[in-house]
Design a protein around this motif. Structure first.
Motif, mmCIF file in Angstrom:
data_model
loop_
_atom_site.group_PDB
_atom_site.id
_atom_site.type_symbol
_atom_site.label_atom_id
_atom_site.label_comp_id
_atom_site.label_asym_id
_atom_site.label_seq_id
_atom_site.Cartn_x
_atom_site.Cartn_y
_atom_site.Cartn_z
ATOM 1 N N PHE A 47 29.749 2.894 35.021
ATOM 2 C CA PHE A 47 31.187 2.889 35.294
ATOM 3 C C PHE A 47 31.531 3.776 36.487
ATOM 4 C CE2 PHE A 47 35.541 4.430 34.398
ATOM 5 C CZ PHE A 47 36.189 3.221 34.254
ATOM 6 N N VAL A 48 30.872 4.920 36.611
ATOM 7 C CA VAL A 48 31.230 5.848 37.694
ATOM 8 C C VAL A 48 30.363 5.682 38.936
ATOM 9 C CG1 VAL A 48 32.119 7.600 36.121
ATOM 10 C CG2 VAL A 48 29.717 7.675 36.808
ATOM 11 N N CYS A 49 29.259 4.957 38.836
ATOM 12 C CA CYS A 49 28.302 4.920 39.947
ATOM 13 C C CYS A 49 28.924 4.316 41.208
ATOM 14 C CB CYS A 49 27.073 4.113 39.542
ATOM 15 S SG CYS A 49 25.898 3.944 40.895
ATOM 16 N N PRO A 50 28.995 5.077 42.305
ATOM 17 C CA PRO A 50 29.591 4.545 43.524
ATOM 18 C C PRO A 50 28.728 3.470 44.183
ATOM 19 C CG PRO A 50 28.645 6.702 43.935
ATOM 20 C CD PRO A 50 28.533 6.457 42.465
ATOM 21 N N SER A 51 27.462 3.385 43.775
ATOM 22 C CA SER A 51 26.583 2.369 44.361
ATOM 23 C C SER A 51 26.537 1.090 43.529
ATOM 24 C CB SER A 51 25.168 2.928 44.512
ATOM 25 O OG SER A 51 25.162 3.970 45.448
ATOM 26 N N HIS A 52 27.383 1.001 42.518
ATOM 27 C CA HIS A 52 27.473 -0.193 41.665
ATOM 28 C C HIS A 52 26.123 -0.592 41.098
ATOM 29 C CE1 HIS A 52 31.375 -0.484 43.475
ATOM 30 N NE2 HIS A 52 30.821 -0.551 44.669
ATOM 31 N N ILE A 53 25.348 0.359 40.672
ATOM 32 C CA ILE A 53 24.048 0.014 40.092
ATOM 33 C C ILE A 53 24.253 -0.333 38.615
ATOM 34 C CG2 ILE A 53 21.699 0.829 39.650
ATOM 35 C CD1 ILE A 53 22.115 2.834 41.939
ATOM 36 N N PRO A 54 23.770 -1.478 38.164
ATOM 37 C CA PRO A 54 23.903 -1.809 36.732
ATOM 38 C C PRO A 54 22.914 -0.984 35.920
ATOM 39 C CG PRO A 54 22.727 -3.562 37.861
ATOM 40 C CD PRO A 54 23.053 -2.533 38.907
ATOM 41 N N LEU A 55 23.204 0.301 35.820
ATOM 42 C CA LEU A 55 22.231 1.234 35.239
ATOM 43 C C LEU A 55 21.810 0.847 33.828
ATOM 44 C CD1 LEU A 55 24.006 4.360 36.654
ATOM 45 C CD2 LEU A 55 21.686 3.685 37.231
ATOM 46 N N VAL A 56 22.809 0.465 33.000
ATOM 47 C CA VAL A 56 22.479 0.192 31.601
ATOM 48 C C VAL A 56 21.504 -0.980 31.486
ATOM 49 C CG1 VAL A 56 23.419 -0.327 29.341
ATOM 50 C CG2 VAL A 56 24.697 1.098 30.908
ATOM 51 N N ASP A 57 21.647 -1.968 32.390
ATOM 52 C CA ASP A 57 20.714 -3.095 32.356
ATOM 53 C C ASP A 57 19.280 -2.597 32.542
ATOM 54 O OD1 ASP A 57 22.840 -4.663 32.021
ATOM 55 O OD2 ASP A 57 22.767 -5.665 33.966
ATOM 56 N N TYR A 58 19.125 -1.622 33.404
ATOM 57 C CA TYR A 58 17.779 -1.070 33.618
ATOM 58 C C TYR A 58 17.276 -0.376 32.352
ATOM 59 C CZ TYR A 58 17.727 -2.032 38.603
ATOM 60 O OH TYR A 58 17.701 -2.669 39.805
ATOM 61 N N CYS A 106 24.091 11.132 43.946
ATOM 62 C CA CYS A 106 25.309 11.938 44.005
ATOM 63 C C CYS A 106 25.492 12.740 42.713
ATOM 64 C CB CYS A 106 26.517 11.039 44.214
ATOM 65 S SG CYS A 106 26.739 9.876 42.863
ATOM 66 N N GLY A 107 24.837 12.286 41.626
ATOM 67 C CA GLY A 107 24.940 13.033 40.379
ATOM 68 C C GLY A 107 26.172 12.719 39.558
ATOM 69 N N GLU A 108 26.989 11.773 40.006
ATOM 70 C CA GLU A 108 28.185 11.408 39.244
ATOM 71 C C GLU A 108 27.816 10.933 37.846
ATOM 72 O OE1 GLU A 108 31.425 11.713 39.735
ATOM 73 O OE2 GLU A 108 30.859 12.836 41.545
ATOM 74 N N ASP A 129 24.141 13.686 27.813
ATOM 75 C CA ASP A 129 23.603 14.782 28.603
ATOM 76 C C ASP A 129 22.230 14.457 29.202
ATOM 77 O OD1 ASP A 129 24.098 17.140 29.744
ATOM 78 O OD2 ASP A 129 24.227 18.306 27.891
ATOM 79 N N LEU A 130 22.096 13.214 29.676
ATOM 80 C CA LEU A 130 20.830 12.801 30.285
ATOM 81 C C LEU A 130 20.973 12.847 31.802
ATOM 82 C CD1 LEU A 130 20.270 9.682 28.026
ATOM 83 C CD2 LEU A 130 19.245 11.929 27.761
ATOM 84 N N ALA A 131 19.884 12.500 32.488
ATOM 85 C CA ALA A 131 19.929 12.374 33.937
ATOM 86 C C ALA A 131 19.783 10.895 34.270
ATOM 87 C CB ALA A 131 18.817 13.197 34.565
ATOM 88 N N PRO A 132 20.895 10.142 34.223
ATOM 89 C CA PRO A 132 20.787 8.679 34.362
ATOM 90 C C PRO A 132 20.064 8.235 35.629
ATOM 91 C CG PRO A 132 22.970 9.293 33.652
ATOM 92 C CD PRO A 132 22.261 10.563 33.991
ATOM 93 N N PHE A 133 20.253 8.965 36.745
ATOM 94 C CA PHE A 133 19.613 8.492 37.981
ATOM 95 C C PHE A 133 18.101 8.603 37.898
ATOM 96 C CE2 PHE A 133 21.146 12.798 38.491
ATOM 97 C CZ PHE A 133 20.064 13.492 38.971
ATOM 98 N N GLU A 134 17.601 9.599 37.164
ATOM 99 C CA GLU A 134 16.148 9.697 36.967
ATOM 100 C C GLU A 134 15.665 8.544 36.086
ATOM 101 O OE1 GLU A 134 14.494 11.750 38.615
ATOM 102 O OE2 GLU A 134 15.319 13.783 38.635
ATOM 103 N N LEU A 135 16.409 8.321 35.010
ATOM 104 C CA LEU A 135 16.040 7.228 34.108
ATOM 105 C C LEU A 135 16.024 5.913 34.876
ATOM 106 C CD1 LEU A 135 18.132 8.050 30.917
ATOM 107 C CD2 LEU A 135 15.676 8.320 31.242
ATOM 108 N N TYR A 136 17.017 5.750 35.746
ATOM 109 C CA TYR A 136 17.110 4.536 36.553
ATOM 110 C C TYR A 136 15.883 4.409 37.435
ATOM 111 C CZ TYR A 136 18.268 2.184 40.935
ATOM 112 O OH TYR A 136 18.213 1.417 42.063
ATOM 113 N N TRP A 137 15.532 5.505 38.067
ATOM 114 C CA TRP A 137 14.410 5.487 38.987
ATOM 115 C C TRP A 137 13.119 5.114 38.258
ATOM 116 C CZ3 TRP A 137 13.930 4.691 43.744
ATOM 117 C CH2 TRP A 137 12.743 5.017 44.421
ATOM 118 N N PHE A 138 12.891 5.731 37.103
ATOM 119 C CA PHE A 138 11.657 5.443 36.361
ATOM 120 C C PHE A 138 11.670 4.029 35.779
ATOM 121 C CE2 PHE A 138 11.735 10.217 35.733
ATOM 122 C CZ PHE A 138 10.845 10.430 36.758
#
Ligand code: SF4
Ligand code: SF4
Ligand code: SF4
Ligand code: SF4
Lengths: 191, 565
Positions: free
Chosen positions: B417-428, B373-375, B383-392
């Motif tokens: 905090f904003v991720c609607p899918s509740h992904i623990p992005l920072v842990d990744y 979603c790009g949130e 100014d990163l692309a967290p979802f890409e970082l998450y994916w990699f």
């Protein structure tokens, strides 16, 4: 006419010497593929792969004389990297060459050591210091954990100790497994 | 005049939860029965212990000396007896131990001798060494040794010194209370830093939800009569307290990837650090205490002036933890880390102990797939692309993650905090970062091992060559001698020239024969002499050994083949 001959010979000699010098000075060391393979190998230099060190094994792989799954210290990850690099199929570690073990360092029991220097000769990376008839010690930072010093020791005073995790080497776990620290984990169950 | 402020990209507005802990003034903490002071508290080195069990220490005595370039000293927080120097669990998610000095306070809280220093008349190098030995590190949470940042850079001076009083993380109020109650002393520390850095201007950034702090700092500046110092209220927006974000807001400078703020003439320090620099320089007191907010699941959230090494449960008890407490978090809810136990010590990095319970911080909803979603990208202050970082990171494609500037991520947690899918992005991201560091360490070790292995091989080759040369030289010398001896006798013979050729062979054989003969004689001499009057048992054993000797000796004694192979 002789002058011309001399000049030409002179030029030929100078250029020849120049080329010869350049060939020595700018010699390309080894095969780039071998270098790439060698960069993946863990450099434990243990010889478990059946070759006297990582580089000979790398040369053998590059020459198609060895399989990519013969290095136990490199483990599965190493095999995967080699498979990627060489475009070969992944294979599990070949059992006859050994099993993957936690990374360890050798420790000399300094009370038992008789100073025979046999381990010094065996160590591929000069990680053992000591002189004849003096007690020897292993420089843990240099030890690759190859175990080659264990067998030669006549009084069996060398043992392998797995490297303990410290805060500097600790790694965050893959998030799919929830991080639940032990002490609080139990507290939580009781609550 | 109102200063023009800038905006940083992204950011979020979580509930601040700061009101309750700012109602009461900073409180002191009674001495605990035991202080556990880890020697490794700052980024970088592991200070070596300077005390032994059984030693008596004064308050402020150095107990751990800085080692190497990136390290800073550690001190006893009170006077007492060193009970032990041993590994103890440290306040870190891993639950691992680190070498710590365990002190039993004697209750007198007696200071040792204190060295003050006049920063105006001391050369900068000495000041930096002084601050290193006073153990001053960044108290904003990064615990980077401050003396290393107190270098003016290439030009010899700095344009802007930014002082970070933003304190954007929810629940934490220790900087707020510090500014309210100790603004004057903090300002003295800032002036010392300004002097060391030769900074033109000083900007103190404070989020506008702390009007009392802003007023207190402004009053202190007015009272000091200094110019070029300004306390600036900035909009409340998490993470305005990130160094890069604060610099952006105050100066408009965007520090790009791979560069440092000093390249742009800006350096940033926390307000707590400024206060401890004042204490170190003007009172001679090393960093042995800090302000800690105790908040969350407690009856009376409050700020305490805490000695480093105080067990956290001792401190939290003062604030009245509720019965269902099941966790301590060091730091705030966005960036804090859960601790492995309740009795871990307060360290220099502890700005807040967030007491938690299941009810207060329920387990996050299960992780759902990323819907791109790009949130997260909208919220990311770096100014990163967290979802890409998450994916990699998820697919362990670390090379790619680095290409997408994983190491610019400040782990602020806005994306999670904003991720609607509740992904623990920072842990990744944390997982990825530590894997990459581990790989780098492994690679360094492998490179070193390769070098050492090659060197050893090279050395062995050389030794072999030298040995061979020595042998050859010796052989040549003997051969010459034998040839000379042999040559004198048959020299009278008719065909001297052809005879010279087989001579070396003959000479060699003669040498070998001689050596063999010598060995045989030695062996004969080596026969045991005390063979008389022995017990039959021993006799039998000797006979047995002799028999074996015979067998071993036979091949050696056999006649030499005419030509050696
Ligand atoms: S088994 Fe692996 S580490 Fe050991 S020598 Fe062979 S390649 Fe090197
Ligand atoms: S000390 Fe022993 S285990 Fe370590 S590298 Fe040398 S030979 Fe191998
Ligand atoms: S906010 Fe969450 S779901 Fe949306 S793109 Fe980012 S990671 Fe994916
Ligand atoms: S945690 Fe990292 S990726 Fe996520 S918003 Fe913060 S800086 Fe960006």
């Amino acid at each position: 006419m002789f002058t011309a001959l001399f000049v030409m010979t002179g030029i030929a000699l100078v250029l020849g010497a120049g080329l010869g010098f350049a060939a020595i000075k700018f010699k390309v060391e080894g095969d780039p593929l071998v270098d790439k393979i060698d960069a993946i190998l863990p450099q434990t230099q243990c010889g478990q792969c059946g070759f006297p060190g990582c580089r000979p094994y790398a040369t053998a792989i590059a020459g198609g004389e060895a399989e990519i799954n013969q290095c136990p210290p490199g483990g599965e990850e190493g095999i995967r990297k080699l498979a990627d690099l060489l475009g070969r199929e992944f294979k599990p570690l070949s059992e006859e060459h050994g099993v993957e073990k936690p990374k360890s360092v050798a420790i000399i029991d300094e009370n038992t050591c008789i100073g025979c220097t046999l381990c010094i000769q065996a160590c591929p990376v000069d990680a053992i210091v000591g002189a004849a008839k003096q007690m020897h010690t292993i420089v843990a930072a240099e030890c690759t954990g190859c175990e080659l010093c264990l067998a030669p020791c006549p009084v069996d005073c060398i043992t392998m100790e797995p490297i303990a995790e410290t805060v500097d080497t600790w790694k965050w776990r893959y998030p799919v497994f929830q991080i639940a620290p032990a002490a609080l984990g139990t507290a939580r169950q009781e609550a | 005049m109102l200063r023009k402020l800038f905006k940083f990209h992204g950011g979020v507005k979580p509930q601040t939860n700061k009101e309750r802990s700012t109602t009461a003034p900073i409180a002191a903490v009674p001495l605990p029965d035991r202080l556990v002071i880890p020697l490794h508290q700052a980024v970088g080195g592991h200070p070596r212990p300077l005390v032994q069990p059984g030693d008596r220490v004064f308050k402020g005595q150095r107990i751990g000396g800085a080692d190497g370039n990136l390290s800073s000293a550690v001190h006893a927080s009170t006077s007492g007896l060193v009970r032990d120097v041993a590994p103890a669990v440290m306040p870190h998610t891993s639950g691992l131990t680190t070498l710590s000095v365990i002190i039993e306070p004697d209750g007198e809280d007696r200071w040792g001798e204190l060295d003050k220093v006049n920063y105006r008349s001391t050369p900068p190098d000495e000041l930096r060494d002084f601050l290193r030995d006073a153990g001053v590190v960044g108290l904003g949470g990064a615990v980077f040794p401050s003396y290393l940042k107190l270098k003016p850079g290439k030009e010899g001076k700095l344009k802007t010194l930014v002082i970070n009083g933003a304190e954007c993380e929810p629940f934490i109020t220790c900087d707020d209370m510090l500014m309210r109650e100790r603004a004057g002393d903090m300002l003295k520390g800032i002036l010392a830093m300004r002097h060391m850095l030769q900074a033109e201007e000083v900007l103190i950034g404070i989020e506008d939800n702390k009007p009392q702090a802003v007023a207190a700092v402004q009053a202190a500046i007015a009272a000091s009569g200094q110019s070029g110092i300004e306390a600036v209220a900035i909009p409340t927006r998490y993470p305005a307290g990130g160094a890069k974000q604060l610099i952006r807001v105050l100066t408009g400078i965007e520090v790009p990837h791979g560069r440092r703020s000093t390249d742009f003439g800006v350096q940033c320090f926390n307000v707590g650090t400024a206060f401890s620099i004042y204490e170190a320089l003007e009172l001679g007191r090393p960093l042995i205490s800090r302000l800690v907010t105790v908040a969350g699941n407690v009856d009376a959230p409050r700020n305490y002036d805490v000695l480093i090494g105080t067990p956290m449960d001792h401190l939290v008890r003062l604030a009245g933890p509720r019965a269902d407490t099941d966790r301590y978090i060091m730091g705030g809810p966005m960036m804090g880390v859960r601790l492995p136990a309740f009795d871990v010590p307060v360290v220099k990095a502890t700005n807040c102990i967030l007491v938690g319970s299941e009810a207060m911080f329920p387990a996050p909803a299960p992780e759902m797939p990323c819907i791109r979603c790009g949130e997260c990208a909208k919220a990311c202050p770096a100014d990163l692309a967290p979802f890409e970082l998450y994916w990699f990171s998820r697919s362990k494609n670390f090379g790619k993650a680095q290409e997408y500037h994983l190491f610019d991520c400040i782990e602020c947690g806005c994306c999670s905090f904003v991720c609607p899918s509740h992904i623990p992005l920072v842990d990744y991201y944390r997982f990825s970062k530590s894997e990459i560091w581990a790989r780098e360490r492994e690679k360094e070790a492998a490179d070193a091992a390769r070098d050492r292995f090659e060197f050893k091989n090279h050395r062995q080759e050389r030794e072999k060559l030298e040995k061979a040369e020595k042998l050859a030289a010796k052989a040549a010398a003997t051969r010459e001698k034998v040839a000379a001896d042999g040559a004198t006798a048959p020299a009278a013979g008719s065909d001297a020239a052809p005879a010279a050729k087989p001579a070396p062979d003959a000479a060699k054989r003669a040498l070998i024969e001689a050596a063999m003969e010598k060995a045989r004689q030695q062996k004969a001499q080596a026969a045991p002499r005390n063979t008389e009057q022995l017990s039959p048992d021993v006799q039998a054993e000797i006979a047995d050994i002799e028999a074996r000797r015979e067998i071993v000796a036979k091949p050696a004694a056999s006649p030499l083949p005419p030509q050696d192979a």
